[in-house]
Scaffold this motif. Structure first.
Motif, PDB file in Angstrom:
ATOM      1  N   UNK A   1      13.227  62.319  35.522  1.00 57.59           N
ATOM      2  CA  UNK A   1      14.067  61.181  35.217  1.00 57.59           C
ATOM      3  C   UNK A   1      14.164  60.316  36.466  1.00 57.59           C
ATOM      4  N   UNK A   2      13.999  59.023  36.253  1.00 58.23           N
ATOM      5  CA  UNK A   2      14.104  58.031  37.319  1.00 58.23           C
ATOM      6  C   UNK A   2      15.221  57.070  36.924  1.00 58.23           C
ATOM      7  N   UNK A   3      16.137  56.795  37.851  1.00 59.71           N
ATOM      8  CA  UNK A   3      17.264  55.893  37.579  1.00 59.71           C
ATOM      9  C   UNK A   3      17.074  54.619  38.396  1.00 59.71           C
ATOM     10  N   UNK A   4      17.164  53.473  37.717  1.00 60.89           N
ATOM     11  CA  UNK A   4      17.004  52.173  38.378  1.00 60.89           C
ATOM     12  C   UNK A   4      18.086  51.221  37.859  1.00 60.89           C
ATOM     13  N   UNK A   5      18.183  50.062  38.498  1.00 60.54           N
ATOM     14  CA  UNK A   5      19.162  49.047  38.097  1.00 60.54           C
ATOM     15  C   UNK A   5      18.493  47.955  37.280  1.00 60.54           C
ATOM     16  N   UNK A   6      19.195  47.483  36.253  1.00 63.49           N
ATOM     17  CA  UNK A   6      18.713  46.366  35.451  1.00 63.49           C
ATOM     18  C   UNK A   6      18.615  45.122  36.317  1.00 63.49           C
ATOM     19  N   UNK A   7      17.661  44.280  35.989  1.00 54.68           N
ATOM     20  CA  UNK A   7      17.435  42.993  36.652  1.00 54.68           C
ATOM     21  C   UNK A   7      17.018  43.135  38.114  1.00 54.68           C
ATOM     22  N   UNK A   8      16.587  44.301  38.506  1.00 58.86           N
ATOM     23  CA  UNK A   8      16.109  44.527  39.873  1.00 58.86           C
ATOM     24  C   UNK A   8      14.655  44.994  39.811  1.00 58.86           C
ATOM     25  N   UNK A   9      13.823  44.388  40.631  1.00 57.21           N
ATOM     26  CA  UNK A   9      12.398  44.734  40.647  1.00 57.21           C
ATOM     27  C   UNK A   9      12.229  46.210  40.989  1.00 57.21           C
ATOM     28  N   UNK A  10      11.377  46.895  40.211  1.00 54.44           N
ATOM     29  CA  UNK A  10      11.117  48.323  40.387  1.00 54.44           C
ATOM     30  C   UNK A  10       9.665  48.503  40.796  1.00 54.44           C
ATOM     31  N   UNK A  11       9.444  49.375  41.763  1.00 55.60           N
ATOM     32  CA  UNK A  11       8.087  49.760  42.134  1.00 55.60           C
ATOM     33  C   UNK A  11       8.045  51.287  42.131  1.00 55.60           C
ATOM     34  N   UNK A  12       7.236  51.837  41.222  1.00 57.16           N
ATOM     35  CA  UNK A  12       7.038  53.279  41.139  1.00 57.16           C
ATOM     36  C   UNK A  12       5.626  53.587  41.620  1.00 57.16           C
ATOM     37  N   UNK A  13       5.507  54.529  42.547  1.00 52.96           N
ATOM     38  CA  UNK A  13       4.205  54.931  43.063  1.00 52.96           C
ATOM     39  C   UNK A  13       3.829  56.276  42.457  1.00 52.96           C
ATOM     40  N   UNK A  14       2.700  56.301  41.769  1.00 56.25           N
ATOM     41  CA  UNK A  14       2.204  57.524  41.144  1.00 56.25           C
ATOM     42  C   UNK A  14       0.993  58.025  41.923  1.00 56.25           C
ATOM     43  N   UNK A  15       1.011  59.310  42.243  1.00 59.15           N
ATOM     44  CA  UNK A  15      -0.111  59.951  42.924  1.00 59.15           C
ATOM     45  C   UNK A  15      -0.651  61.025  41.983  1.00 59.15           C
ATOM     46  N   UNK A  16      -1.848  60.815  41.488  1.00 56.49           N
ATOM     47  CA  UNK A  16      -2.450  61.769  40.543  1.00 56.49           C
ATOM     48  C   UNK A  16      -3.334  62.740  41.298  1.00 56.49           C
ATOM     49  N   UNK A  17      -2.965  64.027  41.249  1.00 59.91           N
ATOM     50  CA  UNK A  17      -3.797  65.042  41.888  1.00 59.91           C
ATOM     51  C   UNK A  17      -4.345  66.049  40.881  1.00 59.91           C
ATOM     52  N   UNK A  18      -3.945  65.942  39.622  1.00 60.19           N
ATOM     53  CA  UNK A  18      -4.435  66.819  38.557  1.00 60.19           C
ATOM     54  C   UNK A  18      -5.618  66.135  37.865  1.00 60.19           C
TER      55      UNK A  18
END
Length: 71
Positions: A1-18
């Motif tokens: 679960x990731x919690x963020x604020x509405x109306x605020x730019x979100x940057x999620x970094x995904x690292x795939x090792x599988x």
């Protein structure tokens, strides 16, 4: 679960090792995002959630899931 604020730019970094083909893509259907995830690389995904709520994100085959909570 990731919690963020509405109306605020979100940057999620995904690292795939599988190497599983199921994890080749990540999808945030409520935000119209489908992004390939190259193996052994960081892939940033940026968007701005407008409405509070709980949104599911999944792998390309819909087997792995996560939750984005927008407050």
């Amino acid at each position: 679960q990731v919690v963020v604020n509405a109306l605020q730019r979100v940057r999620l970094n995904f690292y795939r090792k599988d190497p599983s083909s199921c994890l080749e893509e990540i999808r945030f259907p409520d935000f119209h995002i489908a992004q390939e995830l190259p193996l052994n690389q960081v892939t940033p995904i940026e968007f701005t959630p407008n409405q509070p709520g709980t949104y599911t994100f999944t792998c390309g085959m819909n087997m792995f899931r996560g939750v984005l909570e927008v407050r």
